[in-house]
Design a protein around this motif. Structure first.
Motif, PDB file in Angstrom:
ATOM      1  N   LYS A 142      32.086  49.265  67.310  1.00  0.00           N
ATOM      2  CA  LYS A 142      31.835  48.322  68.393  1.00  0.00           C
ATOM      3  C   LYS A 142      30.499  47.622  68.200  1.00  0.00           C
ATOM      4  O   LYS A 142      30.381  46.404  68.416  1.00  0.00           O
ATOM      5  CB  LYS A 142      31.859  49.069  69.729  1.00  0.00           C
ATOM      6  N   ASP A 143      29.462  48.377  67.797  1.00  0.00           N
ATOM      7  CA  ASP A 143      28.143  47.787  67.562  1.00  0.00           C
ATOM      8  C   ASP A 143      28.208  46.725  66.466  1.00  0.00           C
ATOM      9  O   ASP A 143      27.644  45.629  66.600  1.00  0.00           O
ATOM     10  CB  ASP A 143      27.140  48.877  67.163  1.00  0.00           C
ATOM     11  N   ILE A 144      28.888  47.058  65.369  1.00  0.00           N
ATOM     12  CA  ILE A 144      28.953  46.140  64.226  1.00  0.00           C
ATOM     13  C   ILE A 144      29.703  44.865  64.593  1.00  0.00           C
ATOM     14  O   ILE A 144      29.245  43.742  64.318  1.00  0.00           O
ATOM     15  CB  ILE A 144      29.595  46.838  63.025  1.00  0.00           C
ATOM     16  N   LEU A 145      30.865  45.014  65.226  1.00  0.00           N
ATOM     17  CA  LEU A 145      31.665  43.846  65.584  1.00  0.00           C
ATOM     18  C   LEU A 145      30.929  42.963  66.585  1.00  0.00           C
ATOM     19  O   LEU A 145      30.901  41.729  66.447  1.00  0.00           O
ATOM     20  CB  LEU A 145      33.016  44.288  66.158  1.00  0.00           C
ATOM     21  N   ASN A 146      30.321  43.584  67.581  1.00  0.00           N
ATOM     22  CA  ASN A 146      29.585  42.805  68.580  1.00  0.00           C
ATOM     23  C   ASN A 146      28.398  42.098  67.951  1.00  0.00           C
ATOM     24  O   ASN A 146      28.088  40.944  68.307  1.00  0.00           O
ATOM     25  CB  ASN A 146      29.116  43.713  69.713  1.00  0.00           C
ATOM     26  N   GLY A 147      27.708  42.758  67.007  1.00  0.00           N
ATOM     27  CA  GLY A 147      26.584  42.126  66.330  1.00  0.00           C
ATOM     28  C   GLY A 147      27.010  40.914  65.521  1.00  0.00           C
ATOM     29  O   GLY A 147      26.339  39.875  65.521  1.00  0.00           O
ATOM     30  N   ILE A 148      28.146  41.021  64.829  1.00  0.00           N
ATOM     31  CA  ILE A 148      28.649  39.892  64.039  1.00  0.00           C
ATOM     32  C   ILE A 148      28.981  38.708  64.943  1.00  0.00           C
ATOM     33  O   ILE A 148      28.615  37.557  64.662  1.00  0.00           O
ATOM     34  CB  ILE A 148      29.874  40.328  63.218  1.00  0.00           C
ATOM     35  N   PHE A 149      29.664  38.975  66.052  1.00  0.00           N
ATOM     36  CA  PHE A 149      30.042  37.892  66.964  1.00  0.00           C
ATOM     37  C   PHE A 149      28.807  37.261  67.610  1.00  0.00           C
ATOM     38  O   PHE A 149      28.768  36.046  67.826  1.00  0.00           O
ATOM     39  CB  PHE A 149      31.004  38.403  68.035  1.00  0.00           C
ATOM     40  N   MET A 150      27.807  38.072  67.942  1.00  0.00           N
ATOM     41  CA  MET A 150      26.604  37.521  68.567  1.00  0.00           C
ATOM     42  C   MET A 150      25.894  36.540  67.644  1.00  0.00           C
ATOM     43  O   MET A 150      25.406  35.500  68.080  1.00  0.00           O
ATOM     44  CB  MET A 150      25.642  38.659  68.949  1.00  0.00           C
ATOM     45  N   VAL A 151      25.858  36.871  66.348  1.00  0.00           N
ATOM     46  CA  VAL A 151      25.181  36.000  65.390  1.00  0.00           C
ATOM     47  C   VAL A 151      25.949  34.708  65.188  1.00  0.00           C
ATOM     48  O   VAL A 151      25.381  33.602  65.256  1.00  0.00           O
ATOM     49  CB  VAL A 151      24.986  36.737  64.050  1.00  0.00           C
ATOM     50  N   PHE A 152      27.252  34.807  64.948  1.00  0.00           N
ATOM     51  CA  PHE A 152      28.024  33.610  64.634  1.00  0.00           C
ATOM     52  C   PHE A 152      28.309  32.758  65.866  1.00  0.00           C
ATOM     53  O   PHE A 152      28.587  31.564  65.746  1.00  0.00           O
ATOM     54  CB  PHE A 152      29.329  33.997  63.937  1.00  0.00           C
ATOM     55  N   GLU A 153      28.227  33.335  67.057  1.00  0.00           N
ATOM     56  CA  GLU A 153      28.354  32.542  68.279  1.00  0.00           C
ATOM     57  C   GLU A 153      27.006  32.041  68.773  1.00  0.00           C
ATOM     58  O   GLU A 153      26.933  31.372  69.802  1.00  0.00           O
ATOM     59  CB  GLU A 153      29.023  33.382  69.377  1.00  0.00           C
ATOM     60  N   ASP A 154      25.943  32.344  68.036  1.00  0.00           N
ATOM     61  CA  ASP A 154      24.594  31.874  68.357  1.00  0.00           C
ATOM     62  C   ASP A 154      24.169  32.292  69.760  1.00  0.00           C
ATOM     63  O   ASP A 154      23.587  31.509  70.505  1.00  0.00           O
ATOM     64  CB  ASP A 154      24.512  30.344  68.212  1.00  0.00           C
ATOM     65  N   GLN A 155      24.467  33.534  70.134  1.00  0.00           N
ATOM     66  CA  GLN A 155      24.049  34.025  71.443  1.00  0.00           C
ATOM     67  C   GLN A 155      22.549  34.294  71.485  1.00  0.00           C
ATOM     68  O   GLN A 155      21.918  34.168  72.534  1.00  0.00           O
ATOM     69  CB  GLN A 155      24.824  35.293  71.799  1.00  0.00           C
ATOM     70  N   LEU A 156      21.990  34.683  70.365  1.00  0.00           N
ATOM     71  CA  LEU A 156      20.560  34.922  70.279  1.00  0.00           C
ATOM     72  C   LEU A 156      20.131  34.777  68.826  1.00  0.00           C
ATOM     73  O   LEU A 156      20.958  34.808  67.915  1.00  0.00           O
ATOM     74  CB  LEU A 156      20.177  36.301  70.799  1.00  0.00           C
ATOM     75  N   GLY A 157      18.836  34.599  68.630  1.00  0.00           N
ATOM     76  CA  GLY A 157      18.303  34.451  67.285  1.00  0.00           C
ATOM     77  C   GLY A 157      16.920  35.045  67.199  1.00  0.00           C
ATOM     78  O   GLY A 157      16.272  35.335  68.222  1.00  0.00           O
ATOM     79  N   VAL A 158      16.431  35.236  65.994  1.00  0.00           N
ATOM     80  CA  VAL A 158      15.086  35.763  65.783  1.00  0.00           C
ATOM     81  C   VAL A 158      14.083  34.779  66.376  1.00  0.00           C
ATOM     82  O   VAL A 158      14.108  33.587  66.102  1.00  0.00           O
ATOM     83  CB  VAL A 158      14.814  35.972  64.284  1.00  0.00           C
ATOM     84  N   GLY A 159      13.187  35.287  67.223  1.00  0.00           N
ATOM     85  CA  GLY A 159      12.201  34.438  67.888  1.00  0.00           C
ATOM     86  C   GLY A 159      12.585  34.040  69.292  1.00  0.00           C
ATOM     87  O   GLY A 159      11.753  33.501  70.039  1.00  0.00           O
ATOM     88  N   ASP A 160      13.833  34.284  69.700  1.00  0.00           N
ATOM     89  CA  ASP A 160      14.270  33.951  71.055  1.00  0.00           C
ATOM     90  C   ASP A 160      13.633  34.890  72.077  1.00  0.00           C
ATOM     91  O   ASP A 160      13.383  36.061  71.797  1.00  0.00           O
ATOM     92  CB  ASP A 160      15.792  34.056  71.174  1.00  0.00           C
ATOM     93  N   ILE A 161      13.384  34.372  73.271  1.00  0.00           N
ATOM     94  CA  ILE A 161      12.945  35.194  74.393  1.00  0.00           C
ATOM     95  C   ILE A 161      14.178  35.520  75.226  1.00  0.00           C
ATOM     96  O   ILE A 161      14.829  34.615  75.754  1.00  0.00           O
ATOM     97  CB  ILE A 161      11.894  34.461  75.244  1.00  0.00           C
ATOM     98  N   VAL A 162      14.518  36.792  75.302  1.00  0.00           N
ATOM     99  CA  VAL A 162      15.782  37.190  75.922  1.00  0.00           C
ATOM    100  C   VAL A 162      15.549  38.276  76.960  1.00  0.00           C
ATOM    101  O   VAL A 162      14.506  38.939  76.988  1.00  0.00           O
ATOM    102  CB  VAL A 162      16.780  37.698  74.858  1.00  0.00           C
ATOM    103  N   THR A 163      16.561  38.436  77.816  1.00  0.00           N
ATOM    104  CA  THR A 163      16.618  39.545  78.755  1.00  0.00           C
ATOM    105  C   THR A 163      17.944  40.248  78.548  1.00  0.00           C
ATOM    106  O   THR A 163      19.011  39.644  78.719  1.00  0.00           O
ATOM    107  CB  THR A 163      16.503  39.062  80.206  1.00  0.00           C
ATOM    108  N   ILE A 164      17.872  41.513  78.130  1.00  0.00           N
ATOM    109  CA  ILE A 164      19.070  42.321  77.902  1.00  0.00           C
ATOM    110  C   ILE A 164      18.989  43.517  78.827  1.00  0.00           C
ATOM    111  O   ILE A 164      18.222  44.454  78.593  1.00  0.00           O
ATOM    112  CB  ILE A 164      19.167  42.781  76.434  1.00  0.00           C
ATOM    113  N   GLY A 165      19.775  43.471  79.898  1.00  0.00           N
ATOM    114  CA  GLY A 165      19.679  44.536  80.884  1.00  0.00           C
ATOM    115  C   GLY A 165      18.301  44.553  81.504  1.00  0.00           C
ATOM    116  O   GLY A 165      17.856  43.559  82.088  1.00  0.00           O
ATOM    117  N   GLU A 166      17.596  45.667  81.367  1.00  0.00           N
ATOM    118  CA  GLU A 166      16.251  45.795  81.910  1.00  0.00           C
ATOM    119  C   GLU A 166      15.176  45.479  80.879  1.00  0.00           C
ATOM    120  O   GLU A 166      13.986  45.589  81.183  1.00  0.00           O
ATOM    121  CB  GLU A 166      16.038  47.214  82.446  1.00  0.00           C
ATOM    122  N   VAL A 167      15.576  45.074  79.691  1.00  0.00           N
ATOM    123  CA  VAL A 167      14.632  44.798  78.607  1.00  0.00           C
ATOM    124  C   VAL A 167      14.432  43.295  78.477  1.00  0.00           C
ATOM    125  O   VAL A 167      15.397  42.541  78.350  1.00  0.00           O
ATOM    126  CB  VAL A 167      15.137  45.382  77.268  1.00  0.00           C
TER     127      VAL A 167
END
Length: 309
Positions: A142-167
């Motif tokens: 699940k981690d691997i598949l979700n990571g692949i989709f996140m990258v190719f769907e451009d959900q986030l990138g290196v240098g982005d300011i994000v909020t993931i849950g409480e982080v």
């Protein structure tokens, strides 16, 4: 002395050649394995270096074309160049991991072939074992598949300011299985990609600086609104903030009224990641201008054991 010749000297090259040939014949399998490992290491280093040089050139080229130092200052509508930079960095990070794993797998197969291992049967067995492990390692898959989709769907990138849950923080690395986020206090968070259900990205598209100004209810609210809007517009001509603002400031009117207090809301559209810097500049400018115009901010309400009055 000039005619002296060591007996058997002409046989030295032949002897050396025979010894070398015997050595190669005796240790041909270990030598071939060593060669495979050396070639794999060199190839991995070369491909990763070429990939990172390409990423660096793309990033520097975009920044040079826009004449900026940071990605968030890139002037592009709708910020295609800024996202191209961050997406390129992210794909470069993921690409390095893919290159390493592909070369490791190929080298391992070649080494096993040199050891006379039936690779075909091993691959078939690995498929069966992998299918069995998939049931016990569903989280990893699940981690691997979700990571692949996140990258190719451009959900986030290196240098982005994000909020993931409480982080909340800046993305430092996007891996196939784990994403690393650096919080404002310096804490490095490791977030499993499969656990990312909701993700807020402050680096895509545009941002908005929203400030609530609370003044005395008996103040001239029309004057307060005019002064607030003039102050916000003056920042559009300030070199320190001009590049960070991308839209006309707006006063949305009275947001709330309570007792002797009235709160007006000011909104300014900004470039991504610039909303916090614009907020700080706006607050300082508004305080200075209010003092000049004699506009008083509301005092904090007294607090009583029964609550705020």
């Amino acid at each position: 002395m000039t005619g002296f010749r060591l007996e058997g000297a002409e046989d030295v090259p032949a002897v050396v050649g025979n010894v070398f040939g015997d050595f190669v014949t005796a240790y041909q399998v270990p030598l071939r394995i060593l060669l495979i490992i050396v070639v794999a290491v060199v190839l991995n280093w070369a491909l990763r270096r070429v990939l990172m040089r390409t990423v660096t050139r793309i990033v520097q080229g975009v920044k040079r074309a826009q004449d900026v130092d940071t990605t968030s200052e890139i002037q592009a509508a709708p910020y295609v160049n800024a996202r191209a930079v961050q997406r390129t960095r992210t794909l470069g990070t993921v690409g390095r991991a893919i290159i390493t794993w592909v070369i490791v797998v190929i080298a391992l197969i070649l080494v096993l072939s040199e050891l006379q291992v039936n690779v075909g049967a091993l691959v078939a067995s690995a498929g069966i074992v992998g299918a069995g492990l998939a049931f016990g390692a569903q989280n990893i898959v699940k981690d691997i598949l979700n990571g692949i989709f996140m990258v190719f769907e451009d959900q986030l990138g290196v240098g982005d300011i994000v909020t993931i849950g409480e982080v909340s923080g800046t993305v430092e690395d996007v891996g196939i299985r784990v994403t690393q986020v650096r919080a404002m206090d310096g804490t490095l968070w490791f977030v499993r990609n499969g656990e990312i259900l909701t993700l807020g990205n402050s680096s895509q598209g545009w941002g908005r600086a929203v400030i609530d100004v609370t003044v005395r209810a008996d103040s001239d609210l029309a004057k307060v609104e005019r002064v607030t809007l003039e102050t916000a517009k003056s920042l559009m001509h300030d070199p320190a903030t001009a590049r960070k603002i991308s839209g006309e400031p707006e006063v949305w009117g009275v947001e709330s009224a309570f007792g002797d207090r009235a709160t007006l809301r000011l909104a300014v559209r900004t470039r991504p990641e610039a909303q916090w810097a614009v907020k700080r500049a706006l607050r300082a400018a508004l305080i200075r201008r209010y003092n000049e115009e004699g506009i008083q901010l509301a005092a904090e309400l007294p607090k009583y054991p029964g609550g705020t009055v």
